[in-house]
Scaffold this motif. Structure first.
Motif, mmCIF file in Angstrom:
data_model
loop_
_atom_site.group_PDB
_atom_site.id
_atom_site.type_symbol
_atom_site.label_atom_id
_atom_site.label_comp_id
_atom_site.label_asym_id
_atom_site.label_seq_id
_atom_site.Cartn_x
_atom_site.Cartn_y
_atom_site.Cartn_z
ATOM 1 N N PRO A 75 0.596 -1.205 -0.202
ATOM 2 C CA PRO A 75 0.015 -0.064 -0.001
ATOM 3 C C PRO A 75 0.848 1.271 0.110
ATOM 4 C CG PRO A 75 -0.869 -1.431 1.798
ATOM 5 C CD PRO A 75 0.611 -2.058 1.102
ATOM 6 N N ALA A 76 1.989 1.168 0.671
ATOM 7 C CA ALA A 76 2.735 2.629 0.775
ATOM 8 C C ALA A 76 3.230 2.902 -0.518
ATOM 9 C CB ALA A 76 3.886 2.097 1.741
ATOM 10 N N ARG A 77 4.090 1.789 -1.157
ATOM 11 C CA ARG A 77 4.281 2.243 -2.633
ATOM 12 C C ARG A 77 3.284 2.459 -3.913
ATOM 13 N NH1 ARG A 77 8.008 -0.323 0.892
ATOM 14 N NH2 ARG A 77 9.992 0.838 0.685
ATOM 15 N N PHE A 78 2.201 1.976 -3.443
ATOM 16 C CA PHE A 78 1.153 2.247 -4.287
ATOM 17 C C PHE A 78 0.652 3.769 -4.360
ATOM 18 C CE2 PHE A 78 -3.352 3.257 -5.046
ATOM 19 C CZ PHE A 78 -3.647 2.518 -6.235
ATOM 20 N N ARG A 79 0.773 4.459 -3.399
ATOM 21 C CA ARG A 79 0.896 5.772 -3.231
ATOM 22 C C ARG A 79 1.762 6.724 -3.782
ATOM 23 N NH1 ARG A 79 1.109 7.662 1.828
ATOM 24 N NH2 ARG A 79 1.855 5.631 2.690
ATOM 25 N N ARG A 80 2.904 6.206 -4.253
ATOM 26 C CA ARG A 80 4.045 6.898 -4.911
ATOM 27 C C ARG A 80 4.096 6.900 -6.310
ATOM 28 N NH1 ARG A 80 8.317 4.848 -0.367
ATOM 29 N NH2 ARG A 80 7.612 5.461 1.445
ATOM 30 N N PRO A 81 4.390 8.089 -6.846
ATOM 31 C CA PRO A 81 4.286 7.987 -8.368
ATOM 32 C C PRO A 81 5.507 7.197 -8.917
ATOM 33 C CG PRO A 81 5.021 10.239 -7.450
ATOM 34 C CD PRO A 81 4.575 9.369 -6.253
ATOM 35 N N THR A 82 6.457 6.626 -8.441
ATOM 36 C CA THR A 82 7.419 6.157 -8.817
ATOM 37 C C THR A 82 6.967 4.646 -9.280
ATOM 38 O OG1 THR A 82 8.221 5.369 -6.720
ATOM 39 C CG2 THR A 82 9.328 7.245 -7.805
ATOM 40 N N ILE A 83 5.959 4.236 -8.610
ATOM 41 C CA ILE A 83 5.222 3.026 -9.203
ATOM 42 C C ILE A 83 5.128 2.850 -10.635
ATOM 43 C CG2 ILE A 83 2.897 3.550 -8.692
ATOM 44 C CD1 ILE A 83 2.615 0.661 -7.376
#
Length: 422
Positions: free
Chosen positions: A160-168
């Motif tokens: 969930p944490a990485r999902f929020r970041r644009p780098t995904i």
């Protein structure tokens, strides 16, 4: 709570009425007027008090702190212990407005209550995300990559944490073609979501380039990194050392088995590899050349536990009677299940030979290496009439039982000595 004081206008009216009533010339009409005014004042005061009390209650309710812990239990389905832990990073929340919007977003993705709890327990700050500015934007970007709502939902659950970041987005653009499909990538992400946070340019891409130099195509890299995704996120110098170790066990770069060799030695120290080689030599009585043959043909034998290797040696050499060199050239036998494959099939082959239903020179290895379907077709079904109980006895041996007919060393009655051979 103190009663609210009457407004100034009401006090002035009361004073005037009292003044008039004290004069001797007050008439009955004046007294009646006084009574009506006092009644109006009383009603006004009562209504004003009620309104003031209601305002005070509402103000007290609005000033009460937001019970984050209770909200996490009731609305996010966390256990009390999970809620206590998560509430420590959500103490700044003053109202449920943001969390409610996030829960609505997750619900629209089809994420269940149990999975919502998993998301919040893993990443409590997910409840603070801006739905319009962050989550919906990420959703649109992922849809543009061709991901379905269910795939996006699974991606949320992975990290969930990485999902929020644009780098995904840039990570997925690189990984999906490399792994061949989003489903393959998802298999690698489950045990190692660090793929979504690792440095593409300085870590992942150099490792992929090295693997390609070893003769591995993208399909091979995907097959290698789904079970061991850390190969992509580990320091490139460490991966170079693993490549050298794979070559050191006798499997050259570019060979068909190199991927398997790299998988076998990944994250094993040189000392552990050397210890395993010595154990193989001692347990199977192999020479240097024989252990090199076995490892080069099937490097994964280096991953077998010493206990399994010891049991395999005792069965294949002591019970079946196979020679060390024969096993070294057929190392796949060491990787099979002793309980559900090697021993039950050995019983069948031995029985068929003892009863003249199979040629004496028929290889046991042939029976051991084929699939279960082929084994049934070649070694069980052809003998339905000559040995009608063979399938039943074989099924029992798969469950760990050894039927009497498979025990020639025990005394048996005439009815048990064979399987009804007409």
């Amino acid at each position: 709570m103190l009663s609210p004081s009457p407004p100034p206008a009401m006090l002035l009216l009361q004073k005037r009425i009292l003044l008039l009533s004290s004069r001797p010339r007050a008439t009955t009409a004046l007294l009646s007027f006084r009574h009506q005014c006092l009644s109006s004042v009383t009603r006004f005061a009562t209504n004003a008090y009620a309104a003031a009390a209601a305002t005070a209650v509402a103000a007290a309710a609005n000033s009460a702190p937001f019970a984050v812990e209770d909200y996490l239990v009731s609305s996010c389905h966390l256990t009390r212990s999970q809620a206590i832990k998560a509430s420590k990073v959500l103490s700044h929340l003053k109202s449920p407005s943001k969390p409610e919007a996030v829960l609505g977003f997750l619900s629209d993705l089809g994420i269940s209550d149990a999975d919502v709890a998993a998301v919040v327990a893993y990443d409590p700050l997910f409840l603070c995300a801006e739905v319009d500015k962050t989550l919906n934007l990420r959703l649109a970007e992922l849809r543009d990559l061709g991901l379905s709502p269910s795939q996006i939902a699974r991606l949320v659950l992975v990290d969930p944490a990485r999902f929020r970041r644009p780098t995904i987005i840039s990570k997925l653009k690189y990984y999906v073609p490399l792994f061949g499909s989003f489903e393959n990538l998802l298999q690698a992400l489950r045990p190692n979501s660090y793929l979504l946070s690792s440095d593409l340019e300085n870590v992942v891409k150099p490792n992929v380039a090295l693997l390609r130099e070893c003769g591995l195509g993208d399909c091979d890299i995907a097959k290698l990194c789904v079970p061991v995704p850390r190969l992509l996120t580990t320091n490139p110098e460490r991966v170079q050392a693993m490549v050298a170790q794979a070559e050191g066990v006798g499997v050259p770069r570019g060979s068909r088995m190199f991927r398997h060799a790299l998988l076998a030695v990944a994250f094993l120290s040189e000392e552990k590899i050397a210890d395993k080689v010595e154990f193989l030599k001692k347990t199977f009585r192999w020479s240097e050349d024989e252990v090199a043959i076995a490892v080069s043909r099937l490097p994964v034998v280096l991953r077998n536990s010493n206990d399994k290797l010891q049991r395999m040696s005792e069965f294949l050499m002591s019970e079946v009677g196979l020679e060390p060199g024969y096993i070294a050239h057929r190392p796949a036998m060491i990787t099979y299940s002793l309980e559900t494959r090697l021993r039950p099939r050995y019983y069948v082959v031995k029985y068929l030979k003892a009863n003249g239903l199979l040629q004496r020179n028929r290889s046991y290895y042939t029976a051991a290496q084929v699939s279960e379907k082929v084994f049934m077709e070649k070694f069980i079904h052809p003998h339905k009439e000559a040995a009608p109980l063979l399938a039943q006895d074989y099924a029992a041996s798969l469950r760990g039982k050894v039927p009497t007919r498979f025990r020639p060393e025990e005394p048996r009655t005439d009815s048990e000595s064979t399987l009804s051979i007409p």
